[in-house]
Scaffold this motif. Structure first.
Motif, PDB file in Angstrom:
ATOM      1  N   ALA A 111       0.839  -1.195   0.000  1.00 58.41           N
ATOM      2  CA  ALA A 111       0.000   0.000   0.000  1.00 58.41           C
ATOM      3  C   ALA A 111       0.880   1.254   0.000  1.00 58.41           C
ATOM      4  O   ALA A 111       2.011   1.227   0.487  1.00 58.41           O
ATOM      5  CB  ALA A 111      -0.901   0.000   1.220  1.00 58.41           C
ATOM      6  N   GLU A 177      -3.480   4.922  -1.611  1.00 65.44           N
ATOM      7  CA  GLU A 177      -4.623   4.537  -0.786  1.00 65.44           C
ATOM      8  C   GLU A 177      -5.009   5.636   0.196  1.00 65.44           C
ATOM      9  O   GLU A 177      -6.185   5.794   0.536  1.00 65.44           O
ATOM     10  CB  GLU A 177      -4.308   3.248  -0.038  1.00 65.44           C
ATOM     11  N   SER A 208      -7.304   8.910  -5.500  1.00 64.49           N
ATOM     12  CA  SER A 208      -8.121   7.770  -5.065  1.00 64.49           C
ATOM     13  C   SER A 208      -9.308   8.227  -4.226  1.00 64.49           C
ATOM     14  O   SER A 208     -10.396   7.643  -4.292  1.00 64.49           O
ATOM     15  CB  SER A 208      -7.272   6.769  -4.269  1.00 64.49           C
ATOM     16  N   THR A 213     -12.286   5.627  -3.397  1.00 67.67           N
ATOM     17  CA  THR A 213     -11.605   4.396  -2.976  1.00 67.67           C
ATOM     18  C   THR A 213     -10.501   4.637  -1.953  1.00 67.67           C
ATOM     19  O   THR A 213      -9.889   3.678  -1.484  1.00 67.67           O
ATOM     20  CB  THR A 213     -10.995   3.685  -4.192  1.00 67.67           C
ATOM     21  N   GLY A 214     -10.209   5.902  -1.624  1.00 65.34           N
ATOM     22  CA  GLY A 214      -9.123   6.190  -0.702  1.00 65.34           C
ATOM     23  C   GLY A 214      -9.484   7.297   0.259  1.00 65.34           C
ATOM     24  O   GLY A 214     -10.621   7.770   0.309  1.00 65.34           O
ATOM     25  N   TYR A 292      -4.634   3.733   7.625  1.00 62.88           N
ATOM     26  CA  TYR A 292      -4.148   2.383   7.306  1.00 62.88           C
ATOM     27  C   TYR A 292      -4.453   1.389   8.426  1.00 62.88           C
ATOM     28  O   TYR A 292      -4.128   0.207   8.316  1.00 62.88           O
ATOM     29  CB  TYR A 292      -2.643   2.440   7.032  1.00 62.88           C
TER      30      TYR A 292
END
Length: 459
Positions: A111, A177, A208, A213-214, A292
């Motif tokens: 990632a 990410e 993202s 998506t992020g 994360y």
């Protein structure tokens, strides 16, 4: 993962990023041409690997684009470079080494937790690395710092990635990410053309998040960043502030860095290097780590054990009651302001290459805390003019020499201006390559000259 097998790719530049890109492309089966302005050992080595080598002393041979499907540019290649501009006009894909690394990612790639900003990037990315390691992750700091992203070691599960505006400008698919923008101020305007283009390049780090998506992270205390975050940060942006935390913002409560849900992380007084701007950097690193899934305990341990990088608000020594501090990494006015406001009374060592940026607002903001100034470098007169306007009574010394003894003369002049209790602060507000190999060379020269005041003894 993009296939490069058989594709004709032109690499512009054979420095660290260019050479790494050429090696990676050759490994993946591309037919590589590398162009640079002079023959170098790196070019010779790439030729030995099978790359076609072109040495062009001019601004670029546009014939090199014939049959080319992709152009990979080194970080310093601006949009107006003839080869890059002609390639874009011809519809050829032009991008940077981090973008190439993103396109080469396999299904098991680590990632990316990425960050950018005008200042504080390296401090924050190394803070983030310390946090991730404290959480037990196999990681490292990459991108605009350290090993190129196309040459990652095996076995990593997450990356702390520093990205510059140059690298982000030349990207179109790269989508970390989680991505953070630390701050935005005028910088590199000669490269981008104007501030809007510079800021727009930085916002690519939220690609993202815009796609849903992020995670986008931004500085709520920076009006430009916060406006951009609300506009382009996706459906659930996260911010950080030196004020109180909120439901979507990391902040400071009762002297503690605190998560949005109220968990205390670490006392602000324990953050290194000193300064409120570094508390903000730590909050940004914490926000990326939480995105994360890193627990608060690991964030606390990582920040508590963090060892700052050199030449960033680094204490050198004390001589005759005067502290000497090296912030050579303050290569623009925004960075210099952060360190200048960390000390009450300063003899300011400044100057170098201003890169087209105005210093008037910086000087106006810090004039009341200056006890003197010593100026060096090619654009020192611009700083002197601003000081004359906003602090006409301030003693100012200009050092015109540019040889190896220049910094010794600078430090000696600063020592004469300083009184016990003052801080002599190297915060140049300018780049260094008019006189030095880089900011690190400049900082080391300053520290050496300071230590020479005491015959080499620290304090």
């Amino acid at each position: 993962m993009t296939s490069y097998d058989g594709r004709a790719v032109l690499v512009v530049g054979s420095g660290t990023a260019g050479a790494a890109s050429a090696r990676a492309l050759a490994k993946h089966g591309a037919r590589v041409t590398v162009v640079d302005q002079k023959q170098t050992d790196a070019l010779t080595a790439l030729g030995d690997l099978g790359a076609r080598i072109v040495v062009s002393a001019g601004s670029g041979d546009l014939g090199l684009l014939s049959g080319i499907s992709d152009v990979v540019v080194s970080p310093g290649v601006p949009p107006y470079h003839p080869l890059a501009a002609a390639a874009v006009a011809a519809g050829i894909d032009v991008y940077s080494e981090p973008e190439l690394a993103w396109r080469l990612r396999g299904p098991d790639a680590p990632a990316w937790l990425a960050l950018t900003g005008t200042n504080g990037k390296t401090t924050t990315v190394t803070m983030l690395t310390a946090i991730l390691r404290a959480a037990g992750h196999r990681t490292g700091a990459f991108g605009n710092i350290g090993v190129p992203l196309v040459e990652l070691p095996d076995g990593l599960d997450v990356l702390a990635v520093e990205l510059s505006s140059f690298q982000l400008h030349w990207s179109s698919q790269l989508a970390p990410e989680a991505g953070a923008i630390l701050n935005l101020a005028d910088d590199h305007l000669e490269w981008h053309g104007d501030f809007a283009a510079y800021a727009g390049a930085k916002e690519a780090i939220w690609r993202s998040a815009r796609a849903g998506t992020g995670v986008a992270v931004g500085n709520a205390d920076d009006p430009r960043v916060f406006a951009a975050l609300n506009r382009a940060g996706g459906p659930s942006p996260v911010s950080f502030t030196l004020g109180a935390p909120s439901a979507s913002s990391f902040g400071v409560a009762d002297g503690w860095l605190t998560t949005p849900d109220g968990q205390p992380i670490i006392e602000a007084a324990r953050i290194k290097p000193a300064g409120t701007h570094n508390v903000a950097n730590a909050l940004a690193a914490a926000a990326l780590a939480v995105a994360y899934g890193v627990p608060v305990e690991a964030i606390r341990d990582g920040l508590a054990g963090y060892v700052p990088e050199p030449h960033r608000n680094a204490y050198v020594t004390t001589v005759a009651g005067v502290d000497y501090v090296d912030d050579s990494k303050a290569t623009n006015p925004h960075a210099a302001l952060a360190s200048l406001t960390a000390y009450p009374r300063i003899v300011w060592v400044a100057g170098g290459q201003l890169k087209g940026v105005d210093v008037d607002e910086l000087v106006r903001a810090v004039a009341d805390r200056l006890a003197g100034a010593v100026l060096l470098g090619v654009d020192r007169e611009e700083i002197a003019t601003a000081l004359a306007r906003h602090a006409p009574a301030l003693p100012v010394v200009q050092v015109a020499r540019t040889d190896d003894g220049a910094m010794g003369e600078v430090v000696a002049a600063a020592a004469r201006l300083a009184q016990p209790g003052d801080t002599v602060l190297l915060a140049p507000a300018a780049a260094s390559k008019d006189m030095f190999h880089g900011y690190d060379h400049r900082g080391s020269a300053y520290a050496a000259a300071v230590r020479a005041l005491t015959g080499g003894q620290g304090g």
